[in-house]
Design a protein around this motif. Structure first.
Motif, PDB file in Angstrom:
ATOM      1  N   UNK A   2       0.830  -1.195   0.000  1.00  0.00           N
ATOM      2  CA  UNK A   2       0.000   0.000   0.000  1.00  0.00           C
ATOM      3  C   UNK A   2       0.871   1.253   0.000  1.00  0.00           C
ATOM      4  N   UNK A  11     -12.988   6.558  -6.413  1.00  0.00           N
ATOM      5  CA  UNK A  11     -13.825   5.589  -5.693  1.00  0.00           C
ATOM      6  C   UNK A  11     -14.621   6.310  -4.622  1.00  0.00           C
ATOM      7  N   UNK A  60     -19.232   3.258  10.187  1.00  0.00           N
ATOM      8  CA  UNK A  60     -20.108   2.580   9.227  1.00  0.00           C
ATOM      9  C   UNK A  60     -21.479   2.303   9.837  1.00  0.00           C
ATOM     10  N   UNK A  81     -24.142  -5.682   9.536  1.00  0.00           N
ATOM     11  CA  UNK A  81     -23.545  -5.526   8.210  1.00  0.00           C
ATOM     12  C   UNK A  81     -23.805  -6.767   7.381  1.00  0.00           C
ATOM     13  N   UNK A  84     -20.301  -6.151   1.309  1.00  0.00           N
ATOM     14  CA  UNK A  84     -19.874  -4.967   0.576  1.00  0.00           C
ATOM     15  C   UNK A  84     -19.811  -5.283  -0.906  1.00  0.00           C
ATOM     16  N   UNK A  94     -17.446   4.610 -10.150  1.00  0.00           N
ATOM     17  CA  UNK A  94     -17.025   3.585  -9.204  1.00  0.00           C
ATOM     18  C   UNK A  94     -17.580   3.864  -7.818  1.00  0.00           C
TER      19      UNK A  94
ATOM     20  N   UNK B  11     -11.988   9.769   2.233  1.00  0.00           N
ATOM     21  CA  UNK B  11     -12.123   8.343   2.531  1.00  0.00           C
ATOM     22  C   UNK B  11     -11.364   7.529   1.494  1.00  0.00           C
ATOM     23  N   UNK B  12     -10.463   6.678   1.976  1.00  0.00           N
ATOM     24  CA  UNK B  12      -9.761   5.788   1.051  1.00  0.00           C
ATOM     25  C   UNK B  12     -10.182   4.349   1.306  1.00  0.00           C
ATOM     26  N   UNK B  13     -10.157   3.543   0.249  1.00  0.00           N
ATOM     27  CA  UNK B  13     -10.635   2.162   0.327  1.00  0.00           C
ATOM     28  C   UNK B  13      -9.466   1.198   0.166  1.00  0.00           C
ATOM     29  N   UNK B  52      -3.688  -3.708   0.417  1.00  0.00           N
ATOM     30  CA  UNK B  52      -3.285  -2.579  -0.398  1.00  0.00           C
ATOM     31  C   UNK B  52      -4.504  -1.766  -0.796  1.00  0.00           C
ATOM     32  N   UNK B  53      -4.252  -0.667  -1.469  1.00  0.00           N
ATOM     33  CA  UNK B  53      -5.371   0.180  -1.881  1.00  0.00           C
ATOM     34  C   UNK B  53      -6.152  -0.477  -3.005  1.00  0.00           C
ATOM     35  N   UNK B  54      -7.435  -0.256  -2.985  1.00  0.00           N
ATOM     36  CA  UNK B  54      -8.277  -0.754  -4.066  1.00  0.00           C
ATOM     37  C   UNK B  54      -8.036   0.081  -5.320  1.00  0.00           C
ATOM     38  N   UNK B  55      -7.764  -0.600  -6.421  1.00  0.00           N
ATOM     39  CA  UNK B  55      -7.591   0.094  -7.691  1.00  0.00           C
ATOM     40  C   UNK B  55      -8.971   0.440  -8.254  1.00  0.00           C
ATOM     41  N   UNK B  56      -9.153   1.661  -8.737  1.00  0.00           N
ATOM     42  CA  UNK B  56     -10.469   2.086  -9.230  1.00  0.00           C
ATOM     43  C   UNK B  56     -11.012   1.213 -10.364  1.00  0.00           C
ATOM     44  N   UNK B  84     -16.308  -5.671   6.375  1.00  0.00           N
ATOM     45  CA  UNK B  84     -15.709  -4.377   6.058  1.00  0.00           C
ATOM     46  C   UNK B  84     -15.567  -3.568   7.337  1.00  0.00           C
ATOM     47  N   UNK B  86     -14.524  -0.079   9.159  1.00  0.00           N
ATOM     48  CA  UNK B  86     -14.421   1.311   8.735  1.00  0.00           C
ATOM     49  C   UNK B  86     -14.632   2.316   9.848  1.00  0.00           C
ATOM     50  N   UNK B  94      -8.852   8.410   7.367  1.00  0.00           N
ATOM     51  CA  UNK B  94     -10.042   7.591   7.197  1.00  0.00           C
ATOM     52  C   UNK B  94      -9.825   6.519   6.144  1.00  0.00           C
ATOM     53  N   UNK B  96     -11.416   2.768   4.863  1.00  0.00           N
ATOM     54  CA  UNK B  96     -12.377   1.670   4.917  1.00  0.00           C
ATOM     55  C   UNK B  96     -11.688   0.439   4.347  1.00  0.00           C
ATOM     56  N   UNK B  98     -11.897  -3.404   3.262  1.00  0.00           N
ATOM     57  CA  UNK B  98     -12.712  -4.555   2.906  1.00  0.00           C
ATOM     58  C   UNK B  98     -11.821  -5.782   3.047  1.00  0.00           C
TER      59      UNK B  98
END
Lengths: 219, 219
Positions: A2, A11, A60, A81, A84, A94, B11-13, B52-56, B84, B86, B94, B96, B98
């Motif tokens: 990351x 996103x 959340x 929950x 997702x 997205x 907010x990052x995912x 890692x970060x979610x790719x769009x 998830x 968050x 911040x 979130x 998954x």
DNA sequence: TCAAAAGTGTTGGGGATACACCCATGT
DNA sequence: ACATGGGTGTATCCCCAACACTTTTGA
């Protein structure tokens, strides 16, 4: 692995809710859920699950509760929950949707309804007769229904659809409505009376026939 | 309800994975999972779940698979979304997360390990003896372990930790390792032989004693 | 021939189902 | 009194845990 990224603005995070409650219909109580008519594109004019964007300063669960309150003006008796959903093609842009499911006490829904405080653009639908929904919301609603039906079998959540005190027959009818099949009254009684969670009260529901003892959960 | 907002950039995912496999230890096989040592703040130097970060442009499942491949250079035999996470305070910014959980066939892990292709900063830990992890990752790992132990009871996922063909004793030992208790060999046999999913082969595992028939799943 | 694991047979208890039956109330 | 739902009792079936027992191999 990351790393900081400047591309995350592509996103967005939404929170939606599948809200179940019992509402009276011609053939007894039916399991229903509220839908919201979309006022914006995409899918303007279609019915969709209640939801909204996640606030950066909001947990959340809190976002799910807020969504629920905005839709029904009520607090849930159960909230969990669900899953997702975040496939790339589920929306034109997205969107990652964190979906919750909830139960509402039927008496509170009825009270709120008759108090004419019902929000605009909200309507209740029978879970077995939903219209075509926006996005992948039909799939989500079906998944939530599966989870509810499954969880009813091994937990006490069904009582979340009833007032604090209820007769065993009322509780059995909830099970029957949710599961869609008849249950033997005597076996149902024995099964639940064996549970430590269910405690008898000294109150009785009087009606046309022999009064029925009221029970409550959680001692 | 939902609306466009200019504030969602806060907010990052992320997508993380709890990856289980069996690895031999002094006292027989142990259930273990790989952790990654963080090279950046926050929590630099601590162990954390791979992620890692979610790719769009990437589906959630694909992101989980990618995380898994980057960590272990392997494909999972089982992969499922867990939950998830968050909460606002689970990270300084911040995020979130998954989280997925996965099973790896032990033979592939051993092969990859001895092939010296192991990625840097990755180490395997006994699930019952994890160090203090970054963020809320101890809680997440515990939750994943609960789910695995529960699901072993009513599904056939346990075989996902073994090669395609295995003896019933090997499969029973997987159950015993995961559940942490002994199972009766004869009852275990009857229970699983009754399942249509499990099919006997004509191969046998020879060893010190009477050869054992090999079985496989999914006909 | 013996140890040990593979595999079979038998028994008993607990929970679920089906259903017969009694109880209490309003009409 | 009787219809109706509330509530109890009981027989049966099936799943599963316990465990005795036989089979097959290597040493």
């Amino acid at each position: 692995m990351s790393d900081e990224t400047g591309e995350h603005d592509a996103i967005r995070v939404a929170v939606s809710a599948v809200i179940f409650s019992l509402r009276s219909a011609q053939d007894g109580d039916r399991l229903m859920l509220p839908l919201v008519r979309r006022t914006r594109d995409p899918h303007r004019g279609m019915w969709a699950l209640p939801g909204g964007w996640l606030d950066p300063a909001e947990d959340l669960d809190a976002a799910a509760s807020r969504t629920l309150a905005e839709t029904t003006a009520l607090m849930p008796s159960y909230l969990e929950q669900l899953y997702t959903f975040g496939d790339v093609d589920r929306s034109p842009t997205r969107v990652v949707s964190i979906v919750y499911w909830a139960l509402l006490r039927s008496d509170l829904v009825d009270a709120q309804r008759s108090a004419a405080g019902a929000p605009e653009n909200v309507e209740w639908f029978d879970v077995d007769d939903l219209p075509a929904l926006a996005f992948d919301h039909n799939r989500i609603a079906a998944y939530a229904l599966d989870r509810l039906r499954n969880k009813v079998g091994y937990s006490t959540i069904a009582a979340g659809l009833l007032p604090d005190e209820f007769t065993l027959t009322e509780l059995r009818e909830v099970y029957e409505t949710v599961l869609g099949r008849r249950l033997d009254p005597s076996n149902f009684r024995r099964l639940l009376e064996g549970s430590d969670e269910l405690v008898p009260t000294e109150h009785f529901r009087t009606g046309k026939h022999r009064p029925a003892r009221l029970y409550r959960y959680h001692g």
